[in-house]
Design a protein around this motif. Structure first.
Motif, short mmCIF file in Angstrom:
data_model
loop_
_atom_site.label_atom_id
_atom_site.label_comp_id
_atom_site.label_asym_id
_atom_site.label_seq_id
_atom_site.Cartn_x
_atom_site.Cartn_y
_atom_site.Cartn_z
N GLY A 195 4.40 -0.61 -0.75
CA GLY A 195 4.18 -1.11 0.61
C GLY A 195 2.80 -1.74 0.74
N LEU A 196 1.87 -1.21 -0.02
CA LEU A 196 0.51 -1.76 -0.02
C LEU A 196 0.43 -3.03 -0.86
CD1 LEU A 196 -0.66 0.26 1.74
CD2 LEU A 196 -1.72 1.41 -0.19
N LYS A 197 1.55 -3.40 -1.43
CA LYS A 197 1.65 -4.61 -2.24
C LYS A 197 0.70 -4.58 -3.43
CE LYS A 197 3.69 -7.30 1.39
NZ LYS A 197 3.71 -6.17 2.33
N SER A 209 -1.58 -2.39 9.63
CA SER A 209 -3.02 -2.12 9.55
C SER A 209 -3.82 -3.32 10.03
CB SER A 209 -3.41 -1.80 8.11
OG SER A 209 -2.66 -0.72 7.63
N LEU A 210 -3.35 -4.49 9.65
CA LEU A 210 -4.07 -5.70 10.06
C LEU A 210 -4.06 -5.84 11.58
CD1 LEU A 210 -5.50 -8.31 9.32
CD2 LEU A 210 -3.27 -9.41 9.15
N LYS A 231 -9.40 -0.58 5.81
CA LYS A 231 -9.30 -0.02 7.15
C LYS A 231 -8.76 1.39 7.16
CE LYS A 231 -9.33 -4.46 9.33
NZ LYS A 231 -9.46 -5.21 8.06
N PRO A 274 3.23 -1.59 6.14
CA PRO A 274 1.96 -0.94 6.49
C PRO A 274 0.78 -1.90 6.51
CG PRO A 274 2.70 -0.30 4.28
CD PRO A 274 3.80 -1.07 4.91
N LEU A 275 0.84 -2.91 5.67
CA LEU A 275 -0.24 -3.88 5.62
C LEU A 275 -0.34 -4.65 6.93
CD1 LEU A 275 -1.57 -3.65 2.98
CD2 LEU A 275 -0.50 -5.76 2.24
N ALA A 276 0.80 -5.13 7.38
CA ALA A 276 0.81 -5.89 8.63
C ALA A 276 0.38 -4.99 9.78
CB ALA A 276 2.21 -6.45 8.88
N ASP A 335 -11.18 -10.48 4.25
CA ASP A 335 -10.50 -9.23 4.57
C ASP A 335 -9.36 -9.03 3.59
OD1 ASP A 335 -8.72 -7.35 5.53
OD2 ASP A 335 -9.29 -7.71 7.59
N LEU A 371 -7.00 -6.96 3.47
CA LEU A 371 -5.72 -6.69 4.09
C LEU A 371 -5.03 -7.98 4.48
CD1 LEU A 371 -5.34 -3.76 4.13
CD2 LEU A 371 -5.78 -3.70 6.57
N ALA A 372 -5.80 -8.85 5.12
CA ALA A 372 -5.23 -10.12 5.54
C ALA A 372 -4.81 -10.95 4.33
CB ALA A 372 -6.23 -10.89 6.39
N LEU A 398 -1.62 -9.53 2.90
CA LEU A 398 -0.47 -9.85 3.75
C LEU A 398 -0.03 -11.29 3.53
CD1 LEU A 398 1.48 -9.03 5.97
CD2 LEU A 398 -0.22 -9.77 7.64
#
Lengths: 335, 335
Positions: free
Chosen positions: A113-115, B53-54, B115, B49-51, A48, A50-51, A54
């Motif tokens: 923010g989306l890194k 979304s997760l 996502k 936002p990442l956290a 994932d 996103l994970a 993060l």
DNA sequence: TCCGGTTATCGAACCGGTTCGATTTTTATC
DNA sequence: GATAAAAATCGAACCGGTTCGATAACCGGA
């Protein structure tokens, strides 16, 4: 969706081993690696993003922020960046600020923010606040198109002074003396440099610039149209018009057509930057174009370098300035 | 970066209360809400936002996937979607597939990995595999431009049959009978519908279509050029050419210019879809254009509806088909 | 056989939020 | 003032990964 725990369970190893094996296959034993690989295949595991982002604190995405994605100038740049990023398993997110500094800032912040791993930015503003904002960006980045004084970042762009000078020289050689210039917003580096190219080339040829022949077209179609109209209704009209960008030049062509002037018969016209379908526009406009493909390549390579190698990341900012190319048309005649 | 725990500590409440207060201010008491708010301000907290979304399993991002962001057709659509999304605190990620189905699929999968809350897709392919792929997308989505048979999703587009019919009718009324058609790839709905509009209008006027006058331009500039050349070197040339899209029509104009034919003097030309700067192209091409602004508005509204309200999400897919508009130019003459 | 040094694997904490059932506090009712 | 119901708050588990210090297994050498 299968998770890393599913893989771990099936391969009968711990979650951390799976993670390690996937990101650094050399550090696990051969047989566990194989067990993990087949487990991954069996459950159809895909990490994932996103994970991952993060946990790692950075993603595999690259942000591209431009003022107008529709501008063909950005087309090649985008394509080069996308292709190059793809080769390095990165993914380009395009965002469009519509040229509004406020929105640009919001977009950049969102991307951060989306890194994102890196940022390619076509600056849309200037001034101390703006510089402070850009300087506050700590992600690897490359600026392009618009050089902004005070921003200490890699910059990739064209020699705009030369662009202005080349066309001016061309018109002078054709015998023009009453040369008009439709300028862009002078706070923009591209605009002021192009103007400087015009002025200095005129000066060194010993030709005086008529102040009435310099008008502001704001780099936009509508302002360019107004500006061209002001030029064309003068009693002593210029014999040639140099448009500081494609929008103002074509707006000038439109104005000329509407007033019944023939180009190049009555007035010659040339411009900086190409447009799509320029070869079906009559007359074919003489222009100076940027090597967008090469610009895109440099932007892409430089950004990926900074992203992937720590040494490159530490290098001081550098400017890459390409010479534009003269493309003759049939919109300028000898006088 | 301040985290939610910093806020909780400063406001002397639990983390979960802060989260609750921020996402649903009505469910906490007035004074704790205020304490939390001032704590947020004090530490400058912005949720990651990442956290989010997760944890939530969905983000506030909307994916826009098109074949060519440079196409002005997408410009208005993008802008409408961005503006509308912004009003609803969503954020548009633009991605460009360069018209390649493989890349389109990869992009969509990547976006889904992110996502995204919703997807606006301009399909670039067709066929059972492709349909299966699109149908497998479970995110709220709206398709546009290209209607693909078998995809049960909201669709927003123009009446392409009508577009073809209108221009054919126009040429017939001007007295043309030897009308040529530069077609697009027939597996594309837009292309086949436009062609059908041409053929059926010709038929109902009792005019036979000369098979030599129908050539394939693939909707691209280069293939359109070749196709136009094939038309123009025939002994009995057509008196009018109808280009099924902007690229093939302008390629035809280029071919005509290169062969020394005058438009509309020798051959009339008309096309479907506008291009930037069409009003400085000589002659002004007669065309039928899509109401891209309205299309964009519908796409945006529909997608946001599906995203934000459960009732709308449950509605069956619907087609929104707009009538295109006739824009007269001076590229067609009476014969 | 025992020991020191690698190499392989694991467990737990962490990234920064959300969510939900449980607990505490407040309010309303009798 | 006792009690039930409602409102406010909390704790813990979770989303799906990464990372690092600790432990376990393995290796060759004395």
């Amino acid at each position: 969706m299968a998770t890393i725990r599913d893989v771990a369970r099936l391969a009968e190893v711990s979650v951390s081993t799976v993670s390690l094996a996937l990101s650094n296959p050399g550090r696990v034993s051969q047989k566990t690696l194989e067990r993990i690989r087949s487990a991954v295949a069996a459950v159809g595991y895909v990490a994932d993003p996103l994970a991952q982002s993060l946990a790692r604190g950075r993603s595999k995405m690259i942000g591209l922020v431009v003022g107008n994605v529709g501008n063909p100038f950005f087309g090649d740049i985008r394509r080069e960046l996308e292709n190059y990023a793809l080769e390095h398993e990165h993914f380009v997110l395009i965002t469009d600020s519509s040229g509004k500094p406020g929105r640009e800032q919001a977009l950049v912040e969102h991307l951060i923010g989306l890194k994102i791993a890196g940022l390619a930015l076509a600056p849309s503003s200037f001034g101390p606040d703006y510089v402070r904002f850009v300087e506050s960006i700590k992600v690897p980045m490359v600026c392009f198109d618009q050089k902004v004084a005070g921003i200490e970042r890699d910059f990739v762009g064209s020699d705009n002074y030369l662009a202005g000078a080349m066309l001016t020289e061309h018109l002078l050689q054709l015998g023009h003396r009453r040369i008009a210039f439709i300028a862009g917003p002078q706070h923009m580096h591209t605009a002021s440099e192009r103007y400087r190219g015009f002025v200095e080339t005129m000066a060194s040829a010993g030709v005086e610039v008529n102040p009435n022949y310099v008008v502001d077209g704001q780099f936009t179609r509508s302002a360019g149209y107004e500006a061209a109209m002001r030029l064309l209704i003068q009693p002593e009209r210029p014999t040639a018009i140099l448009g500081a960008n494609n929008a103002v030049a074509l707006a000038a062509l439109q104005a000329m057509q509407e007033l019944g002037f023939n180009c190049p018969g009555d007035i010659s016209l040339c411009m900086i930057d190409d447009v799509q379908w320029s070869n079906v526009i009559t007359p074919r406009i003489t222009m100076v174009v940027q090597d967008t493909l090469k610009l895109g390549g440099i932007i892409a390579r430089r950004l990926l370098q900074r992203i992937t190698t720590p040494e490159a990341a530490a290098e001081p900012p550098q400017d890459f300035v390409l010479s534009p190319k003269f493309v003759p048309g049939n919109s300028c005649r000898r006088v």
